[in-house]
Design an enzyme around this catalytic site. Structure first.
Site, short mmCIF file in Angstrom:
data_model
loop_
_atom_site.label_atom_id
_atom_site.label_comp_id
_atom_site.label_asym_id
_atom_site.label_seq_id
_atom_site.Cartn_x
_atom_site.Cartn_y
_atom_site.Cartn_z
N TYR A 44 0.80 -1.23 0.00
CA TYR A 44 0.00 0.00 0.00
C TYR A 44 0.83 1.28 0.00
CZ TYR A 44 -3.37 -3.54 1.41
OH TYR A 44 -4.13 -4.67 1.48
N SER A 117 -3.35 -7.00 7.99
CA SER A 117 -4.03 -7.43 6.77
C SER A 117 -3.02 -8.09 5.82
CB SER A 117 -4.74 -6.24 6.14
OG SER A 117 -5.65 -6.65 5.15
N TYR A 118 -2.89 -7.57 4.59
CA TYR A 118 -1.94 -8.16 3.65
C TYR A 118 -0.55 -8.18 4.27
CZ TYR A 118 -0.16 -9.35 -1.04
OH TYR A 118 0.40 -9.99 -2.13
N TRP A 166 -10.97 -4.48 -2.40
CA TRP A 166 -9.52 -4.55 -2.29
C TRP A 166 -8.87 -4.41 -3.66
CZ3 TRP A 166 -5.76 -7.97 -4.11
CH2 TRP A 166 -4.49 -7.81 -3.54
N HIS A 287 -12.25 -4.48 10.47
CA HIS A 287 -10.98 -4.35 9.76
C HIS A 287 -10.51 -2.90 9.68
CE1 HIS A 287 -7.99 -6.63 7.57
NE2 HIS A 287 -7.97 -5.73 6.61
#
Length: 574
Positions: A44, A117-118, A166, A287
């Site tokens: 990101y 997350s990722y 996403w 989230h």
């Protein structure tokens, strides 16, 4: 010795085994010698460090305390070279990056990782790679089985809201990563922003597989996810879960009761806890919201996970495992849970809780359970007579998702009031009498339903709800089963119209005390959109069907002594 000052080196290019170079930013403390290192692998944009780090830690405090922090753009994004294909290269790239760090003179041979997350998924990928210098990880809201979360789920339905939202977000990153602008970039960016602003609208497009913009920017979305609804070899090749059994890497796992990764976060904790120093923190978070403040339900100031508290916990964990400070975690519990209802934190010794009593609550009723004013009941006794509740499931008019574990649906995730769907005839509601004593439910929740349908394939959903004295019906957890996957996620089999099947629905987990004056409710239906894609009821390839090809199903929930449909609640009595 560390004086709190540090230096920054930007866009240091790290070579991978195939010659592609990935960019890292180095934040190094002014120290007399080598120091422990913390790695973050981020899709990101590593320059936007404070936007994503607010969901994790104030990591600059790590640097000021003597840790070096390395933040990397993952392959094909922003300053890194190569092509971005989600998940496929991340294990090898993590291994190569860790090996490079361990070769640097400023690294003392001890590396940890953290992120959300990722960024959490990349930690599990790094851990299973086997690099010896990786001494601890701290994955927040992440998964080691990417089929089960976030892209599909334990019931086999596509998490279409998460996928499209996403993918649109990543698409904007791909556009801004390009060194040479293209004529279509501006229009593409506007379309991606429109998807993010209206994920439900994007998910309503049929056939779902025909997403020309996402298919062009990120072919993986269609080629790997949408066109692979079975948990086949392509998914199993990138699944890490089966490799966790012997993993000894210490892990600090953070999860949220309303996060889409909660089921897998808990599953990974169970998988590694016997071989590693595993710690678990679960709050009432979604989230995108760690505050504990939501429109329909506020959990109080104690629910907020302030950055400082998370930073302190992470630092103690890394001090223990990277610096060898054996007392760093003294007094820190193995498991820390936020118990909703009483809205308090509680320390536990293990997960699942050792004193859990898994208790069936049976669906019953004096009449049809359609809508919240129907005759549906919920109790620990099986109804003495056989009956069935019937409703129509129309893919053109699915039950809308209200809160829960949504990721991108305009921020409307978390503990939402379900009353807006209570008047729908396709929502069956089964409620207990008003409680006179508190009932604690902490653990994994599941439903076992006896169902039939006029279709050869359809979905069934189950949702656990806390009904307040003021009428609010706050969802706690939910699940879905796609009938073709009722036996296995690998080999789908259709059903016979009209035949009764017993199915299990994994509803993930929760921790909630139903207080006196409240009621326990279970809602059953056949859609939860756009959290999950709509079943077409045809038995065909759902993602390739037009809305006009889909058909309405007559679905039934059977209940009584011969078909004891029920929900299993993890009751805690203390």
């Amino acid at each position: 010795m560390v004086d709190g000052n540090y230096s920054v080196a930007s866009n240091v290019m790290v070579p991978m085994r195939d010659g592609v170079r990935l960019a890292v930013d180095l934040y190094r403390p002014d120290a007399d010698g080598p120091v422990p290192v913390l790695l973050v692998r981020n899709p990101y944009d590593k320059f936007d460090v404070f936007a994503w780090s607010t969901q994790s830690t104030n990591w600059l405090e790590f640097v000021r305390d003597g840790y070096a922090v390395v933040i990397q753009d993952t392959r094909g994004l922003f300053a890194s070279e190569g092509e971005f294909v989600p998940h496929v290269d991340d294990e090898a790239d993590a291994e190569d990056t860790l090996s490079w760090i361990l070769e640097q003179a400023w690294c003392d041979g001890n590396v940890g990782m953290f992120g959300v997350s990722y960024l959490g998924v990349t930690q599990w990928q790094a851990a299973v790679s086997g690099v010896g210098g990786l001494k601890a990880i701290a994955p927040s809201m992440a998964s080691a089985d990417l089929y089960r979360a976030p892209w599909y789920g334990p019931g086999g339905a596509l998490s279409v809201e998460a996928l499209l939202g996403w993918s649109a977000l990543i698409g904007t990153g791909l556009i801004t990563s390009r060194s040479d602008a293209r004529p279509e970039d501006a229009a593409d960016f506007v379309q991606l922003a429109a998807i993010l602003n209206d994920v439900a609208g994007a998910a309503s497009v049929t056939p779902l597989a025909e997403q020309p913009l996402l298919g062009r920017l990120i072919p993986w979305v269609i080629d790997q996810v949408v066109d692979h609804p079975d948990n086949d070899e392509s998914w199993q090749s990138i699944s890490l879960f089966e490799r966790l059994g012997g993993l000894a890497t210490p892990a600090l796992i953070t999860a949220g009761w309303y996060d889409g990764f909660v089921g897998e976060s808990l599953r990974t904790f169970v998988a590694v806890k016997d071989n590693a120093d595993a710690r678990l923190v679960v709050g009432p978070w979604s989230h995108s919201n760690l505050t504990g403040r939501n429109a329909d339900r506020k959990f109080g100031i104690a629910a907020t996970y302030p950055i400082q508290e998370a930073t302190t916990m992470h630092k103690a964990f890394f001090d223990r495992h990277l610096r060898g400070e054996t007392d760093a975690l003294a007094g820190v519990p193995k498991v820390r849970l936020f118990v909703m209802g009483i809205d308090e934190w509680r320390d536990e010794t293990d997960w699942p809780l050792p004193d859990t009593a898994y208790t069936p609550f049976y669906l019953g009723g004096s009449g049809a359970a359609n809508t919240s004013t129907g005759g549906g009941t919920l109790s620990t006794s099986i109804s003495g007579t056989e009956s069935a509740d019937t409703y129509l499931y129309d893919p053109a008019d699915p039950v809308p998702s209200l809160g829960g574990t949504l990721l991108f649906h305009n921020g409307d995730n978390g503990p939402a009031d379900q009353r807006p769907i209570h008047d729908r005839d396709d929502v069956l509601c089964y409620s207990t009498e008003v409680l006179t004593d508190p009932v604690e439910v902490t653990g994994t929740v599941s439903a076992r339903l006896f169902v039939s349908s006029s279709a050869v394939d359809t979905d069934f959903t189950a949702k656990l709800v806390d009904v307040f004295p003021d009428g609010r019906a706050i969802a706690l957890c939910d699940g879905i089963v796609r009938m073709r996957y009722r036996e296995t996620l690998v080999n789908p089999t259709l059903i016979e119209a009209g035949e009764i099947y017993e199915v299990a629905i994994d509803m993930l987990a929760t921790s909630n005390v139903f207080l006196p004056g409240h009621r326990i409710m279970v809602q059953v239906s056949s859609s939860n959109f756009p959290k999950y894609d709509r079943n077409s009821n045809t038995g065909g390839v759902i993602a390739r069907e037009q809305l006009e090809e889909m058909c309405t199903a007559v679905n039934r929930i059977h209940r009584g002594p011969e078909h004891p449909s029920h929900i299993v609640l993890p009751i805690i009595k203390r």
